[in-house]
Design a protein around this motif. Structure first.
Motif, PDB file in Angstrom:
ATOM      1  N   GLY A 270       0.798  -1.218   0.000  1.00  0.00           N
ATOM      2  CA  GLY A 270       0.000   0.000   0.000  1.00  0.00           C
ATOM      3  C   GLY A 270       0.827   1.262   0.000  1.00  0.00           C
ATOM      4  N   ASP A 271       1.988   1.226   0.630  1.00  0.00           N
ATOM      5  CA  ASP A 271       2.840   2.418   0.676  1.00  0.00           C
ATOM      6  C   ASP A 271       3.295   2.804  -0.730  1.00  0.00           C
ATOM      7  OD1 ASP A 271       2.600   2.608   3.396  1.00  0.00           O
ATOM      8  OD2 ASP A 271       4.495   1.568   3.818  1.00  0.00           O
ATOM      9  N   HIS A 272       3.688   1.817  -1.516  1.00  0.00           N
ATOM     10  CA  HIS A 272       4.130   2.095  -2.885  1.00  0.00           C
ATOM     11  C   HIS A 272       2.988   2.692  -3.702  1.00  0.00           C
ATOM     12  CE1 HIS A 272       6.411   1.533  -6.648  1.00  0.00           C
ATOM     13  NE2 HIS A 272       5.231   1.215  -7.173  1.00  0.00           N
ATOM     14  N   LEU A 273       1.804   2.081  -3.576  1.00  0.00           N
ATOM     15  CA  LEU A 273       0.661   2.582  -4.340  1.00  0.00           C
ATOM     16  C   LEU A 273       0.316   4.021  -3.931  1.00  0.00           C
ATOM     17  CD1 LEU A 273      -1.606  -0.596  -4.255  1.00  0.00           C
ATOM     18  CD2 LEU A 273      -0.341   0.286  -6.231  1.00  0.00           C
ATOM     19  N   HIS A 274       0.300   4.280  -2.613  1.00  0.00           N
ATOM     20  CA  HIS A 274      -0.053   5.618  -2.129  1.00  0.00           C
ATOM     21  C   HIS A 274       0.967   6.653  -2.601  1.00  0.00           C
ATOM     22  CE1 HIS A 274      -0.250   8.978   0.770  1.00  0.00           C
ATOM     23  NE2 HIS A 274      -1.561   8.750   0.721  1.00  0.00           N
ATOM     24  N   ASP A 275       2.251   6.321  -2.499  1.00  0.00           N
ATOM     25  CA  ASP A 275       3.296   7.260  -2.924  1.00  0.00           C
ATOM     26  C   ASP A 275       3.212   7.529  -4.423  1.00  0.00           C
ATOM     27  OD1 ASP A 275       4.157   7.345  -0.338  1.00  0.00           O
ATOM     28  OD2 ASP A 275       5.887   6.018  -0.638  1.00  0.00           O
ATOM     29  N   TYR A 276       2.961   6.484  -5.192  1.00  0.00           N
ATOM     30  CA  TYR A 276       2.891   6.624  -6.648  1.00  0.00           C
ATOM     31  C   TYR A 276       1.706   7.505  -7.037  1.00  0.00           C
ATOM     32  CZ  TYR A 276       3.301   5.223 -11.555  1.00  0.00           C
ATOM     33  OH  TYR A 276       3.462   5.233 -12.918  1.00  0.00           O
ATOM     34  N   PHE A 277       0.542   7.231  -6.453  1.00  0.00           N
ATOM     35  CA  PHE A 277      -0.651   8.004  -6.800  1.00  0.00           C
ATOM     36  C   PHE A 277      -0.533   9.451  -6.333  1.00  0.00           C
ATOM     37  CE2 PHE A 277      -3.122   3.763  -6.363  1.00  0.00           C
ATOM     38  CZ  PHE A 277      -2.658   3.363  -7.609  1.00  0.00           C
ATOM     39  N   THR A 278       0.133   9.668  -5.200  1.00  0.00           N
ATOM     40  CA  THR A 278       0.335  11.039  -4.711  1.00  0.00           C
ATOM     41  C   THR A 278       1.225  11.822  -5.669  1.00  0.00           C
ATOM     42  OG1 THR A 278       0.080  10.331  -2.405  1.00  0.00           O
ATOM     43  CG2 THR A 278       1.213  12.433  -2.798  1.00  0.00           C
ATOM     44  N   ARG A 279       2.292  11.170  -6.132  1.00  0.00           N
ATOM     45  CA  ARG A 279       3.217  11.847  -7.050  1.00  0.00           C
ATOM     46  C   ARG A 279       2.543  12.163  -8.382  1.00  0.00           C
ATOM     47  NH1 ARG A 279       6.776   9.649 -10.807  1.00  0.00           N
ATOM     48  NH2 ARG A 279       6.520   7.546  -9.938  1.00  0.00           N
ATOM     49  N   THR A 280       1.799  11.198  -8.901  1.00  0.00           N
ATOM     50  CA  THR A 280       1.189  11.414 -10.207  1.00  0.00           C
ATOM     51  C   THR A 280       0.004  12.381 -10.142  1.00  0.00           C
ATOM     52  OG1 THR A 280      -0.117   9.388  -9.907  1.00  0.00           O
ATOM     53  CG2 THR A 280       1.938   9.196 -11.134  1.00  0.00           C
ATOM     54  N   ARG A 281      -0.679  12.453  -8.995  1.00  0.00           N
ATOM     55  CA  ARG A 281      -1.782  13.395  -8.865  1.00  0.00           C
ATOM     56  C   ARG A 281      -1.309  14.836  -9.027  1.00  0.00           C
ATOM     57  NH1 ARG A 281      -5.511  13.976  -3.478  1.00  0.00           N
ATOM     58  NH2 ARG A 281      -3.480  14.621  -2.641  1.00  0.00           N
ATOM     59  N   SER A 282      -0.069  15.093  -8.637  1.00  0.00           N
ATOM     60  CA  SER A 282       0.452  16.462  -8.740  1.00  0.00           C
ATOM     61  C   SER A 282       0.543  16.918 -10.192  1.00  0.00           C
ATOM     62  CB  SER A 282       1.825  16.561  -8.067  1.00  0.00           C
ATOM     63  OG  SER A 282       2.793  15.800  -8.781  1.00  0.00           O
ATOM     64  N   ILE A 283       0.706  15.969 -11.131  1.00  0.00           N
ATOM     65  CA  ILE A 283       0.728  16.331 -12.556  1.00  0.00           C
ATOM     66  C   ILE A 283      -0.624  16.905 -12.958  1.00  0.00           C
ATOM     67  CG2 ILE A 283       0.997  15.459 -14.906  1.00  0.00           C
ATOM     68  CD1 ILE A 283       3.586  15.442 -13.357  1.00  0.00           C
ATOM     69  N   ARG A 284      -1.695  16.266 -12.527  1.00  0.00           N
ATOM     70  CA  ARG A 284      -3.038  16.756 -12.832  1.00  0.00           C
ATOM     71  C   ARG A 284      -3.236  18.172 -12.277  1.00  0.00           C
ATOM     72  NH1 ARG A 284      -7.150  17.424 -16.120  1.00  0.00           N
ATOM     73  NH2 ARG A 284      -8.986  18.091 -14.984  1.00  0.00           N
ATOM     74  N   ARG A 285      -2.781  18.391 -11.044  1.00  0.00           N
ATOM     75  CA  ARG A 285      -2.912  19.714 -10.452  1.00  0.00           C
ATOM     76  C   ARG A 285      -2.122  20.746 -11.246  1.00  0.00           C
ATOM     77  NH1 ARG A 285      -2.484  18.072  -4.005  1.00  0.00           N
ATOM     78  NH2 ARG A 285      -4.662  17.412  -3.778  1.00  0.00           N
ATOM     79  N   GLY A 286      -0.960  20.338 -11.735  1.00  0.00           N
ATOM     80  CA  GLY A 286      -0.142  21.255 -12.532  1.00  0.00           C
ATOM     81  C   GLY A 286      -0.833  21.644 -13.834  1.00  0.00           C
ATOM     82  N   ILE A 287      -1.544  20.704 -14.467  1.00  0.00           N
ATOM     83  CA  ILE A 287      -2.269  20.996 -15.701  1.00  0.00           C
ATOM     84  C   ILE A 287      -3.365  22.028 -15.435  1.00  0.00           C
ATOM     85  CG2 ILE A 287      -3.862  20.002 -17.403  1.00  0.00           C
ATOM     86  CD1 ILE A 287      -2.198  17.401 -17.191  1.00  0.00           C
ATOM     87  N   ILE A 288      -4.073  21.877 -14.320  1.00  0.00           N
ATOM     88  CA  ILE A 288      -5.131  22.827 -13.976  1.00  0.00           C
ATOM     89  C   ILE A 288      -4.543  24.202 -13.683  1.00  0.00           C
ATOM     90  CG2 ILE A 288      -6.906  23.384 -12.258  1.00  0.00           C
ATOM     91  CD1 ILE A 288      -7.348  20.323 -12.003  1.00  0.00           C
ATOM     92  N   GLU A 289      -3.440  24.218 -12.917  1.00  0.00           N
ATOM     93  CA  GLU A 289      -2.811  25.497 -12.567  1.00  0.00           C
ATOM     94  C   GLU A 289      -2.269  26.211 -13.799  1.00  0.00           C
ATOM     95  OE1 GLU A 289       0.091  24.423  -9.682  1.00  0.00           O
ATOM     96  OE2 GLU A 289      -1.406  23.954  -8.123  1.00  0.00           O
ATOM     97  N   ALA A 290      -1.879  25.459 -14.819  1.00  0.00           N
ATOM     98  CA  ALA A 290      -1.369  26.059 -16.055  1.00  0.00           C
ATOM     99  C   ALA A 290      -2.498  26.538 -16.972  1.00  0.00           C
ATOM    100  CB  ALA A 290      -0.495  25.051 -16.811  1.00  0.00           C
ATOM    101  N   GLY A 291      -3.746  26.333 -16.553  1.00  0.00           N
ATOM    102  CA  GLY A 291      -4.885  26.778 -17.352  1.00  0.00           C
ATOM    103  C   GLY A 291      -5.195  25.892 -18.536  1.00  0.00           C
ATOM    104  N   GLN A 292      -4.671  24.648 -18.558  1.00  0.00           N
ATOM    105  CA  GLN A 292      -4.905  23.760 -19.687  1.00  0.00           C
ATOM    106  C   GLN A 292      -6.089  22.814 -19.482  1.00  0.00           C
ATOM    107  OE1 GLN A 292      -3.192  24.131 -22.726  1.00  0.00           O
ATOM    108  NE2 GLN A 292      -2.801  25.978 -21.544  1.00  0.00           N
ATOM    109  N   ASP A 293      -6.738  22.913 -18.345  1.00  0.00           N
ATOM    110  CA  ASP A 293      -7.993  22.213 -18.079  1.00  0.00           C
ATOM    111  C   ASP A 293      -8.593  22.831 -16.826  1.00  0.00           C
ATOM    112  OD1 ASP A 293     -10.115  20.441 -18.333  1.00  0.00           O
ATOM    113  OD2 ASP A 293      -8.850  18.685 -18.588  1.00  0.00           O
TER     114      ASP A 293
END
Length: 307
Positions: A270-293
């Protein structure tokens, strides 16, 4: 916005070209818009809805006397179109395109562009799953990037003019070399589309889940896979055949990541899954902050109904 090109010719009249027509008119960027599509039905629809000022019966007729010619056909068709229009291109004109792949387009088109004509490839990073001349709308390019890909010897003034044209249609612009463009797009567009097609295919092949269940119980994840997988099959066939190396490189990396996640699930890590999903979720936030969605419901794709 002031006039940028007096006569603009669009070869191919699908989503991108039809959206360009609307966006050019909105900003007054072109004195005259002429178009051509291979299908007689498409040409008739374009005439019926008044998409272009003139709809021509051949690509050469459309390109003649144009200040800007934009190839809006599938990547696999660009060489034959370039070969047809090459002899009629006027000196000082610019030829561009909207293809999702750049290296093979340059290799296919450049030999047919005569001396004195500017060839400046481009790629608007905008689209929907819809196609055809009725699918376009002026806002498609607003706040979306168009990548300009100058070739060796490109005239800086012609490049600047093309960038001004795209910015006039609402786009943000950036420049990139062809090989880097193809690698970036393999990550951001090509491989995700291939995965979406594959996931929908898996659901179709899985005998234990019926078609009615797939349709009735499509939560957001699978629903969005089907939206991507509804894109034009001819265009995507050509994209993968013409960006083979970059797509295979990213698919190899994807497979490695997938195997690692399979191992974590199998081992209950579970630790690996949680860390992986946390890291990749930040990409989605970056797309929103850049105004691309947007983080609005349904990604902002469904407009609220007017009362």
């Amino acid at each position: 916005m002031a006039l940028v090109y007096n006569r603009v010719a669009l070869i191919g009249l699908g989503l991108i070209a039809s959206s360009m027509c609307h966006a050019m008119r909105r900003a007054g960027l072109a004195g005259e818009i002429v178009g051509y599509a291979r299908s007689e039905e498409t040409r008739e629809i374009a005439r019926e809805i008044g998409l272009c000022d003139v709809v021509c019966e051949s690509a050469a007729e459309a390109a003649k006397d144009a200040d800007l010619v934009v190839l809006c056909v599938p990547v696999g068709a660009m060489e034959s179109v370039a070969q047809e229009i090459g002899p009629v291109l006027k000196k000082g004109a610019t030829v561009s395109d909207v293809g999702s792949v750049k290296r093979t387009v340059i290799d296919a088109v450049a030999p047919h562009i005569p001396q004195g004509v500017h060839f400046i490839p481009a790629h608007p990073l905008a689209g929907t799953e819809h196609s055809g001349p009725r699918s376009g709308f002026a806002e498609l390019f607003d706040n979306r990037y168009t990548i300009i890909v100058p070739v060796a010897g490109s005239d800086p003034a012609a490049v600047a003019r093309l960038e001004m044209f795209w910015r006039g249609m609402g786009a943000l612009t950036d420049e990139m070399d062809a090989d880097h463009h193809d690698l970036v797009l393999a990550v951001t567009s090509h491989t995700p589309h291939l995965i979406a097609y594959t996931m929908v295919g898996v659901a179709d092949d899985l005998g234990r889940v019926t078609d009615s269940e797939v349709i009735k119980y499509s939560a957001a994840g699978f629903r969005d896979f089907t939206r991507i997988a509804a894109s034009d099959p001819v265009m995507w066939r050509d994209v993968f055949l013409n960006n083979k190396e970059a797509t295979l490189e990213i698919l190899g990396r994807f497979t490695e990541e997938l195997f690692a996640l399979q191992r974590a699930i199998r081992q209950g890590d579970g630790d690996h899954l949680h860390d992986y999903f946390t890291r990749t979720r930040s990409i989605r936030r970056g797309i929103i902050e850049a105004g691309q969605d947007t983080d609005a419901p349904d990604f902002g794709r469904v407009k609220p109904r007017k009362e």
